[in-house]
Design a protein around this motif. Structure first.
Motif, PDB file in Angstrom:
ATOM      1  N   PRO A   1       0.940  -1.159   0.030  1.00 19.17           N
ATOM      2  CA  PRO A   1      -0.014  -0.208   0.109  1.00 19.17           C
ATOM      3  C   PRO A   1       0.852   1.366  -0.062  1.00 19.17           C
ATOM      4  O   PRO A   1       0.590   2.354  -0.617  1.00 19.17           O
ATOM      5  N   SER A   2       1.905   1.134   0.666  1.00 17.54           N
ATOM      6  CA  SER A   2       2.914   2.373   0.757  1.00 17.54           C
ATOM      7  C   SER A   2       3.290   2.864  -0.770  1.00 17.54           C
ATOM      8  O   SER A   2       3.459   3.756  -0.907  1.00 17.54           O
ATOM      9  N   ALA A   3       3.977   1.486  -1.255  1.00 16.84           N
ATOM     10  CA  ALA A   3       4.216   2.189  -2.903  1.00 16.84           C
ATOM     11  C   ALA A   3       3.272   2.633  -3.794  1.00 16.84           C
ATOM     12  O   ALA A   3       3.363   3.506  -4.395  1.00 16.84           O
ATOM     13  N   LEU A   4       2.187   1.842  -3.666  1.00 16.48           N
ATOM     14  CA  LEU A   4       0.998   2.492  -4.292  1.00 16.48           C
ATOM     15  C   LEU A   4       0.402   4.062  -3.919  1.00 16.48           C
ATOM     16  O   LEU A   4       0.222   4.849  -4.903  1.00 16.48           O
ATOM     17  N   VAL A   5       0.222   4.197  -2.876  1.00 15.46           N
ATOM     18  CA  VAL A   5      -0.118   5.508  -2.280  1.00 15.46           C
ATOM     19  C   VAL A   5       1.050   6.492  -2.341  1.00 15.46           C
ATOM     20  O   VAL A   5       0.751   7.661  -3.116  1.00 15.46           O
ATOM     21  N   GLY A   6       2.254   6.197  -2.218  1.00 13.77           N
ATOM     22  CA  GLY A   6       3.294   6.888  -2.683  1.00 13.77           C
ATOM     23  C   GLY A   6       3.402   7.303  -4.296  1.00 13.77           C
ATOM     24  O   GLY A   6       3.389   8.538  -4.575  1.00 13.77           O
TER      25      GLY A   6
END
Length: 199
Positions: free
Chosen positions: A103-108
């Motif tokens: 999720p961090s990769a996608l949100v970032g």
């Protein structure tokens, strides 16, 4: 009024980019592509400031822009400097939000893409490979987001050799997210009435 709005968009977009990088990419050593990706590689490996590295590697591109695409030079110089400033300014916030890696990769990536997309709608960018993507778009008519994706992928392949497999896979997710969100936001871009260049 147009210049005032453009100035606000540069600040707004730069904040989105800086938040996306520092809050969501940096904690897992995830790469974006292009000059930002190069800046992150230098930061992860040697602790060099990301924004300062972005400015350094953008200089050759802006030299070419000065001679070949003067309007792009003026349109993107402020975006590059301000976004680099905010990226380094927000570095202390890298532990503020804790998400799982995917999720961090996608949100970032989404935040970075949104910031870039809004800036492109006002005929500005963070410079670097975003500027190169605009050059290609002006000449070929290919969507700016697609051009950014291709360039980012090349940087990621090189950078991936220096990263773990987990970081490499997360970085792929990130640049896909950047490309998608940039394309969605920037596809409505219209040339400024005084600009002779169309995307």
């Amino acid at each position: 009024m147009y210049l005032f709005k453009k100035g606000l968009v540069i600040i707004f977009g730069s904040i989105f980019i800086a938040l996306g990088i520092n809050l969501f990419l940096v904690p897992y050593e995830i790469l974006d592509g292009g000059v930002i990706g190069i800046g992150l590689i230098f930061n992860y490996l040697w602790g060099v400031k990301t924004g300062a590295t972005i400015i350094l590697f953008s200089i050759p591109i802006f030299v070419v822009a000065w001679y070949k695409y003067r309007e792009y030079f003026y349109n993107s110089l402020h975006g590059m400097i301000i976004s680099s400033f905010f990226i380094d300014l927000f570095k202390p916030f890298s532990q503020l939000v804790i998400l799982e890696s995917v999720p961090s990769a996608l949100v970032g990536g989404s935040l970075v893409g949104i910031g870039i997309g809004f800036m492109l709608r006002y005929r500005t960018s963070t410079g670097g490979t975003d500027l190169v993507a605009q050059f290609i778009s002006a000449k070929t008519g290919v969507n700016v987001g697609i051009n950014i994706f291709v360039i980012d992928s090349l940087v990621l392949i090189v950078g991936g050799l220096l990263l773990s497999m987990d970081s490499f896979l997360l970085s792929i997710m990130t640049i896909l997210s950047v490309a998608l969100s940039t394309s969605l936001i920037a596809r409505k871009t219209k040339p400024h009435p005084h600009s002779p260049i169309t995307a």
